[in-house]
Write a protein that holds these residues in place. Structure first.
Motif, PDB file in Angstrom:
ATOM      1  N   TYR A 145      48.247  30.733  43.017  1.00  0.00           N
ATOM      2  CA  TYR A 145      49.641  31.070  43.318  1.00  0.00           C
ATOM      3  C   TYR A 145      50.626  30.002  42.847  1.00  0.00           C
ATOM      4  N   VAL A 187      54.024  32.793  48.943  1.00  0.00           N
ATOM      5  CA  VAL A 187      52.853  33.158  49.743  1.00  0.00           C
ATOM      6  C   VAL A 187      52.279  31.947  50.478  1.00  0.00           C
ATOM      7  N   VAL A 223      48.346  41.749  44.466  1.00  0.00           N
ATOM      8  CA  VAL A 223      48.092  41.262  43.106  1.00  0.00           C
ATOM      9  C   VAL A 223      47.519  42.365  42.222  1.00  0.00           C
ATOM     10  N   ARG A 231      54.228  31.545  41.919  1.00  0.00           N
ATOM     11  CA  ARG A 231      54.505  32.523  42.973  1.00  0.00           C
ATOM     12  C   ARG A 231      54.154  31.855  44.306  1.00  0.00           C
ATOM     13  N   THR A 232      54.994  30.928  44.696  1.00  0.00           N
ATOM     14  CA  THR A 232      54.630  30.003  45.766  1.00  0.00           C
ATOM     15  C   THR A 232      55.039  30.459  47.164  1.00  0.00           C
ATOM     16  N   THR A 273      46.053  38.976  48.701  1.00  0.00           N
ATOM     17  CA  THR A 273      45.735  39.126  47.283  1.00  0.00           C
ATOM     18  C   THR A 273      45.329  40.559  46.956  1.00  0.00           C
TER      19      THR A 273
END
Length: 450
Positions: free
Chosen positions: A156, A164, A221, A161-162, A217
């Motif tokens: 991540y 999370v 994702v 895409r931090t 996830t």
């Protein structure tokens, strides 16, 4: 593309919040253990705090091998993300998790052996050793879950895409706070386990983290886009990660092992000196939340910038991240200096309030080292972001040699006061900043291929 302060903040803030929640896991244990009381054992709260702090550093010093491997994976992921080779990212994560599970098994048995046969030889206080061993007897089960977590984190962070990480860390913090409250004190019918309860709570929080990452996830994702389809073991990918991360793994081992030795050296002074040092360490953890977040941001954005072919944008990016880090740290320093005893009283052991005044001087020594470390940690992590992890290891080793010499003289040979002992931080961050800046200005890092 060039990154603005807003872009940097957008990436780093979720990491920062995530680190805040993760540090709450450790600080919660320190806080609750500080309220343990036993009429038959004077000063037991401080003993528990010191033991959990020492055991925590010991755990991290060993596990840091896995974390170093994940940093290599993160560097590869960020580069592939910048190149838009998204389908190659999933296999890096999967192979990393498989490899680290095998490694965690080795660390599990190695840690148990070292705790029983090595720590007992060097620790001066029987009380601190007994509490440390009790904590580690449960804490080492966390290796298996933490090994999965660091690869999810690498994924991540690598794809920038931090957000999370914040959600995940909040989950960890909530589970840990509840488990600490129930298991340390034996509330609501649960067994009263003391320091062992704190260790079990930490492991439970890591299990909750794995569950969260797995569910999130699967739910969000695109497995096909990121190549999460090949589940077979592939040593070629492992070898590619190791080509980058092997230097980082050694670097982290040296760094964290030396940090552990610092605490072991303080333990040789007295139980009270170790208690004071552990209180200062708790503040250090808080100060390093923004510093580590922005260092991680620098690492991944440098990788993405090079991946996009914008080598000329790297140095201006590092300068922006470093200045932002410095500004945040200065604000934290001022806030602490206004009322240091007030802040210390929150985590000081309640059965030994006299430690509050004794902690002020060492804390102030630490505070004035923070501007140097704020700049140093960003610049140094940026070198790893370029993929030049071998150079990063060399710089780390040179700096560590200086740090160890200072520690031997000040902490071990002279056995100076705790405040003087904390001056060794200047001997680490100062040289590391100088060497890192010189390399980025004069070194050949622009064409490193990974």
């Amino acid at each position: 593309m060039t990154y603005s302060y807003k872009d940097i903040w957008r990436v780093s803030l979720p990491i920062m919040l995530g680190l805040l929640a993760q540090n709450i896991v450790q600080l919660t244990g320190t806080f609750f253990l500080g309220h343990v009381s036993d009429p038959g054992q004077s000063g037991i709260a401080g003993i528990y705090q010191s033991a959990s702090g020492l055991a925590g550093i010991y755990y991290i010093a060993i596990f840091t091998v896995c974390f170093g491997f994940s940093i290599g994976g993160q560097i590869m992921i960020s580069r592939r993300n910048g190149e838009k080779n998204y389908d190659k990212i999933g296999s890096i994560v999967i192979q990393g998790i498989i490899f680290l599970q095998a490694f965690a098994l080795i660390l599990f048995f190695l840690s148990g052996f070292l705790a029983e046969n090595v720590l007992s030889m060097f620790m001066k206080s029987p009380k601190v050793y007994a509490a440390t061993e009790a904590y580690l007897s449960w804490r080492i089960y966390g290796f298996f879950f933490a090994a999965i977590n660091v690869m999810f984190r690498a994924f991540y962070v690598g794809i920038a895409r931090t957000k999370v990480l914040t959600y995940n860390a909040i989950t960890m913090a909530v589970v840990n706070i509840i488990a600490d409250y129930l298991l340390i004190f034996g509330n609501f019918g649960f067994p009263k386990l003391g320091i062992e309860g704190a260790a079990i709570a930490a492991v439970l929080s890591e299990i909750a983290s794995v569950i969260f990452f797995a569910v999130y996830t699967f739910a969000t994702v695109d497995f096909k886009k990121y190549g999460f389809v090949k589940m077979k073991f592939n040593f070629k990918i492992i070898r590619s990660i190791l080509n980058i991360s092997s230097f980082t793994m050694v670097q982290y081992i040296i760094s964290m092992s030396t940090w552990f030795l610092f605490f072991m050296a303080i333990e040789q002074h007295s139980e009270d000196d170790l208690k004071i040092t552990n209180l200062v360490r708790s503040f250090y953890m808080v100060y390093f939340i923004p510093m580590n977040a922005l260092a991680t941001t620098a690492n991944t954005l440098v990788g993405n910038t090079i991946g996009m072919g914008n080598v000329n944008g790297v140095l201006p990016l590092i300068k922006k991240v470093a200045l932002l880090n410095l500004g945040i740290v200065v604000i934290m320093i001022i806030a602490t200096l206004v009322a240091p005893e007030f802040w210390i009283s929150f985590i000081a052991p309640q059965d030994q309030i006299s430690l509050i005044k004794d902690t002020v001087a060492p804390l102030i020594v630490l505070l004035f080292s923070l501007p140097i470390s704020a700049l140093s940690v960003v610049v140094f992590n940026s070198i790893s972001g370029t993929g030049n992890t071998r150079i990063a290891l060399i710089l780390e080793m040179i700096t560590m040699a200086i740090y160890i010499i200072a520690m031997v003289i000040i902490v071990i040979y002279k056995q100076m006061s705790v405040a003087w002992c904390w001056t060794v931080e200047y001997f680490y961050w100062g040289p590391l900043l100088i060497f890192s800046v010189l390399y980025l200005i004069r070194g050949k890092w622009q064409n490193k291929r990974i």
